[in-house]
Every structure is written in C-alpha cells, then in structure tokens.
Design a protein around this motif. Sequence first.
Motif, PDB file in Angstrom:
ATOM      1  N   VAL A   1       0.802  -1.227   0.000  1.00 20.96           N
ATOM      2  CA  VAL A   1       0.000   0.000   0.000  1.00 20.96           C
ATOM      3  C   VAL A   1       0.835   1.277   0.000  1.00 20.96           C
ATOM      4  CG1 VAL A   1      -1.936  -1.143   1.145  1.00 20.96           C
ATOM      5  CG2 VAL A   1      -0.184  -0.010   2.535  1.00 20.96           C
ATOM      6  N   ALA A   2       2.163   1.149   0.148  1.00 22.66           N
ATOM      7  CA  ALA A   2       3.022   2.336   0.172  1.00 22.66           C
ATOM      8  C   ALA A   2       4.461   1.926  -0.115  1.00 22.66           C
ATOM      9  CB  ALA A   2       2.934   3.034   1.534  1.00 22.66           C
ATOM     10  N   GLU A   3       5.283   2.918  -0.436  1.00 22.41           N
ATOM     11  CA  GLU A   3       6.707   2.653  -0.666  1.00 22.41           C
ATOM     12  C   GLU A   3       7.384   2.249   0.628  1.00 22.41           C
ATOM     13  OE1 GLU A   3       9.613   2.004  -3.249  1.00 22.41           O
ATOM     14  OE2 GLU A   3       7.749   2.975  -3.887  1.00 22.41           O
ATOM     15  N   GLU A   4       6.935   2.866   1.715  1.00 23.27           N
ATOM     16  CA  GLU A   4       7.493   2.559   3.042  1.00 23.27           C
ATOM     17  C   GLU A   4       6.503   3.024   4.093  1.00 23.27           C
ATOM     18  OE1 GLU A   4      11.635   3.330   5.599  1.00 23.27           O
ATOM     19  OE2 GLU A   4      11.392   4.149   3.579  1.00 23.27           O
ATOM     20  N   LEU A   5       6.468   2.325   5.219  1.00 24.34           N
ATOM     21  CA  LEU A   5       5.568   2.686   6.311  1.00 24.34           C
ATOM     22  C   LEU A   5       6.365   2.909   7.589  1.00 24.34           C
ATOM     23  CD1 LEU A   5       2.646   0.135   5.728  1.00 24.34           C
ATOM     24  CD2 LEU A   5       2.578   2.596   5.297  1.00 24.34           C
ATOM     25  N   ASP A   6       6.001   3.959   8.316  1.00 22.35           N
ATOM     26  CA  ASP A   6       6.625   4.264   9.606  1.00 22.35           C
ATOM     27  C   ASP A   6       5.832   3.530  10.683  1.00 22.35           C
ATOM     28  OD1 ASP A   6       7.521   5.313  12.012  1.00 22.35           O
ATOM     29  OD2 ASP A   6       7.741   7.357  11.226  1.00 22.35           O
ATOM     30  N   LEU A   7       6.276   2.353  11.040  1.00 29.08           N
ATOM     31  CA  LEU A   7       5.498   1.499  11.934  1.00 29.08           C
ATOM     32  C   LEU A   7       5.299   2.084  13.330  1.00 29.08           C
ATOM     33  CD1 LEU A   7       6.696  -2.092  10.941  1.00 29.08           C
ATOM     34  CD2 LEU A   7       4.886  -0.679   9.954  1.00 29.08           C
ATOM     35  N   PRO A   8       6.345   2.652  13.964  1.00 29.77           N
ATOM     36  CA  PRO A   8       6.113   3.243  15.291  1.00 29.77           C
ATOM     37  C   PRO A   8       5.059   4.343  15.248  1.00 29.77           C
ATOM     38  CG  PRO A   8       8.452   2.941  14.916  1.00 29.77           C
ATOM     39  CD  PRO A   8       7.778   2.671  13.614  1.00 29.77           C
ATOM     40  N   ASP A   9       5.088   5.160  14.199  1.00 24.32           N
ATOM     41  CA  ASP A   9       4.102   6.240  14.072  1.00 24.32           C
ATOM     42  C   ASP A   9       2.696   5.664  13.884  1.00 24.32           C
ATOM     43  OD1 ASP A   9       3.166   8.893  13.828  1.00 24.32           O
ATOM     44  OD2 ASP A   9       3.208   8.732  11.639  1.00 24.32           O
TER      45      ASP A   9
ATOM     46  N   ARG B   1       7.297  -2.507   7.359  1.00 26.62           N
ATOM     47  CA  ARG B   1       8.021  -1.291   6.991  1.00 26.62           C
ATOM     48  C   ARG B   1       8.131  -1.132   5.472  1.00 26.62           C
ATOM     49  NH1 ARG B   1      14.290   0.227   8.689  1.00 26.62           N
ATOM     50  NH2 ARG B   1      14.348   2.246   7.617  1.00 26.62           N
ATOM     51  N   SER B   2       8.213  -2.239   4.753  1.00 29.89           N
ATOM     52  CA  SER B   2       8.362  -2.212   3.299  1.00 29.89           C
ATOM     53  C   SER B   2       7.113  -1.698   2.584  1.00 29.89           C
ATOM     54  CB  SER B   2       8.671  -3.624   2.786  1.00 29.89           C
ATOM     55  OG  SER B   2       7.568  -4.486   3.043  1.00 29.89           O
TER      56      SER B   2
ATOM     57  N   MET C   1     -10.524  -0.058   4.588  1.00 33.77           N
ATOM     58  CA  MET C   1     -10.655   0.563   5.905  1.00 33.77           C
ATOM     59  C   MET C   1      -9.298   0.948   6.464  1.00 33.77           C
ATOM     60  SD  MET C   1     -13.603  -1.937   7.529  1.00 33.77           S
ATOM     61  CE  MET C   1     -13.613  -1.110   9.121  1.00 33.77           C
ATOM     62  N   MET C   2      -8.305   0.087   6.272  1.00 31.84           N
ATOM     63  CA  MET C   2      -6.957   0.369   6.775  1.00 31.84           C
ATOM     64  C   MET C   2      -6.354   1.601   6.105  1.00 31.84           C
ATOM     65  SD  MET C   2      -3.545  -2.001   6.458  1.00 31.84           S
ATOM     66  CE  MET C   2      -3.304  -1.505   4.735  1.00 31.84           C
ATOM     67  N   THR C   3      -6.440   1.655   4.778  1.00 30.49           N
ATOM     68  CA  THR C   3      -5.842   2.797   4.064  1.00 30.49           C
ATOM     69  C   THR C   3      -6.562   4.095   4.417  1.00 30.49           C
ATOM     70  OG1 THR C   3      -7.206   2.271   2.116  1.00 30.49           O
ATOM     71  CG2 THR C   3      -4.951   1.418   2.162  1.00 30.49           C
ATOM     72  N   LYS C   4      -7.885   4.045   4.606  1.00 30.90           N
ATOM     73  CA  LYS C   4      -8.622   5.243   5.008  1.00 30.90           C
ATOM     74  C   LYS C   4      -8.173   5.735   6.373  1.00 30.90           C
ATOM     75  CE  LYS C   4     -12.926   4.846   2.359  1.00 30.90           C
ATOM     76  NZ  LYS C   4     -14.401   4.629   2.440  1.00 30.90           N
ATOM     77  N   ASP C   5      -7.982   4.795   7.307  1.00 25.96           N
ATOM     78  CA  ASP C   5      -7.515   5.175   8.650  1.00 25.96           C
ATOM     79  C   ASP C   5      -6.098   5.741   8.592  1.00 25.96           C
ATOM     80  OD1 ASP C   5      -9.867   4.506   9.845  1.00 25.96           O
ATOM     81  OD2 ASP C   5      -9.171   2.612  10.708  1.00 25.96           O
ATOM     82  N   LEU C   6      -5.243   5.146   7.769  1.00 27.14           N
ATOM     83  CA  LEU C   6      -3.878   5.660   7.617  1.00 27.14           C
ATOM     84  C   LEU C   6      -3.894   7.081   7.052  1.00 27.14           C
ATOM     85  CD1 LEU C   6      -2.068   2.487   6.198  1.00 27.14           C
ATOM     86  CD2 LEU C   6      -1.700   3.511   8.447  1.00 27.14           C
ATOM     87  N   ASN C   7      -4.686   7.283   6.010  1.00 26.94           N
ATOM     88  CA  ASN C   7      -4.778   8.608   5.386  1.00 26.94           C
ATOM     89  C   ASN C   7      -5.348   9.642   6.353  1.00 26.94           C
ATOM     90  OD1 ASN C   7      -5.736   7.209   2.151  1.00 26.94           O
ATOM     91  ND2 ASN C   7      -3.728   7.434   3.087  1.00 26.94           N
ATOM     92  N   ALA C   8      -6.347   9.243   7.127  1.00 27.82           N
ATOM     93  CA  ALA C   8      -6.957  10.156   8.097  1.00 27.82           C
ATOM     94  C   ALA C   8      -5.960  10.575   9.175  1.00 27.82           C
ATOM     95  CB  ALA C   8      -8.181   9.504   8.732  1.00 27.82           C
TER      96      ALA C   8
ATOM     97  N   THR D   1      -0.574   6.739   1.624  1.00 28.97           N
ATOM     98  CA  THR D   1      -0.575   5.421   0.989  1.00 28.97           C
ATOM     99  C   THR D   1      -0.867   5.620  -0.498  1.00 28.97           C
ATOM    100  OG1 THR D   1      -2.953   5.049   1.294  1.00 28.97           O
ATOM    101  CG2 THR D   1      -1.484   4.343   3.086  1.00 28.97           C
ATOM    102  N   TRP D   2      -0.657   4.585  -1.269  1.00 27.38           N
ATOM    103  CA  TRP D   2      -1.005   4.647  -2.679  1.00 27.38           C
ATOM    104  C   TRP D   2      -2.524   4.683  -2.826  1.00 27.38           C
ATOM    105  CZ3 TRP D   2       2.676   0.001  -3.883  1.00 27.38           C
ATOM    106  CH2 TRP D   2       4.010   0.452  -3.856  1.00 27.38           C
ATOM    107  N   ASP D   3      -2.980   5.202  -3.948  1.00 24.59           N
ATOM    108  CA  ASP D   3      -4.409   5.202  -4.253  1.00 24.59           C
ATOM    109  C   ASP D   3      -4.887   3.757  -4.332  1.00 24.59           C
ATOM    110  OD1 ASP D   3      -6.933   5.283  -5.807  1.00 24.59           O
ATOM    111  OD2 ASP D   3      -6.466   7.426  -5.908  1.00 24.59           O
TER     112      ASP D   3
END
Length: 243
Positions: free
Chosen positions: A19-27, A59-60, A80-87, A92-94
């Motif tokens: 869903v993304a190039e990289e994710l900041d897991l702690p955040d 993280r990937s 639902m996950m991507t919407k929560d991340l974006n909010a 994340t990618w479209d």
Amino acid sequence: MLSDEERLTVVNVVASTRVAEELDLPDIAIQLNCEYEPEQFPGVVYRVKEPKLAILMFRSGRAVCTGGKNRANIHTGIEMMTKDLNAAGIETWDLKDVEIEVQNMVATYSLFYPEEYAGVAKMDDNNTRVIDTADGGIRAATDEEVKAMGSDDEDPRIRGIREGEPLAALPRKLNLNTLTFHLPFDKVEYEPEQFPGLIYRLDYPKVVCLIFGSGKMVITGARHKDEILEAVQFIQDELADLL
C-alpha cells in the motif's frame, strides 16, 4: 441434497498487498493504537471488527490480511486500513493502484454418501446425528442443529442413526487405515499417534487435504474457490471405489 459448494465453508482467506513505498510502523502504532512489539514480531497488527480481520503491516509497505471469508472481506479490510492511515496523515497509494493477491484459502467440507447409495447402518451410531422426516425417512442433522444440542434451543427430533437404517445422503465415516493403502502412498501421511487426520497432498490442484475419520476434511493451499471444489471432486472420485 446440498451441492458441494453449499457444503463447503471457507474459514480463512490470506491475502497480501502493498500500500506504500514505506511505512513508519512506530508512528502507525501510535496514531492508530495498533499492536506493535518489534522485539517479538516485525509488523504492526491492525484489527478490523467487521468483517473480523487482522492485517499485518510491514516497513516495506507490504500488508498481509488474514481472517477473511472471501475476497470481498479482504478488499473491505484493506480499504478501511488505508482510510484510517490517510486520516492520520500517513500517505498510501491510491486504492485503485493497490493489487491484492490471495495467497491461501482454507475451507472445511463434510463427505456424504451419495443419494443413490444402497448401504445401511451396521449398528446403532449415536455419532451420526439424524432427524426423522414427515415422509417417514431420515435426513442428516445440520451442524447448526447439532451445535444447538444441550442449549435451550435443542431440537428434540435429533437422534443417532439405528442399525438397518439407510445411509444414503448421510455423513460418511472413513476408515483411515484402509484409506492409507487406497491412495497413492507417496502422497499420503498418516501417523495417528501424532495427528488424528490423514494428510493427502494433491499435485493438481496443488492443495493439502486433512481427512478425518468423521468424514470431515480441511483443505488448504488453494488460491481460488474453484481449486477447492476441484479437490473435493477429485477426492470423492478416489473414494468411490471404497463404497
């Protein structure tokens, strides 16, 4: 009599995506209040209540979704996950650019005698639960009816099959020792001291079937429901000679 598809129950679908190039897991763990214990597991666990899913984010940018009963469940959970991340301000990618691939499906299936089977019960068997029908025959009690036994909703019609009653269209019991010699020896594992089921590995479709003496089967390794149905038909054909 129910069809193979109606008797089949998909209990888990595992799918992966990115869903993304990289994710900041702690955040993410802080923003979405997710489980994150990097000393024990390298991913964040995002949970969905309805449908009941667990999505592991890494993280990937990859995510693995488990617990779904169908592809629609998986798509709903990822959305639902991507919407929560974006909010939460996490990019994340479209969703239309996100490819979701099913990695594994797990299903259960119960073997039944054919409707035209002429055999009868050789003894009383309280483990084969039946219900008397209005026309004087018997039918198999459903799993839901059997589960209700012992509760306030118990169905008083449910009983065990009696000696001499017809087995047609009823749950089929299996002798796993006999089955071991009937199936290709290099595809079968059966060690009842370690595991109560027979493990049967099919080459095509490439799935693994756990077969139990009760006639219940667990089929895993498929990526499409059609593969599971094909495996069911293949095993039924293999067992036809043992009727």
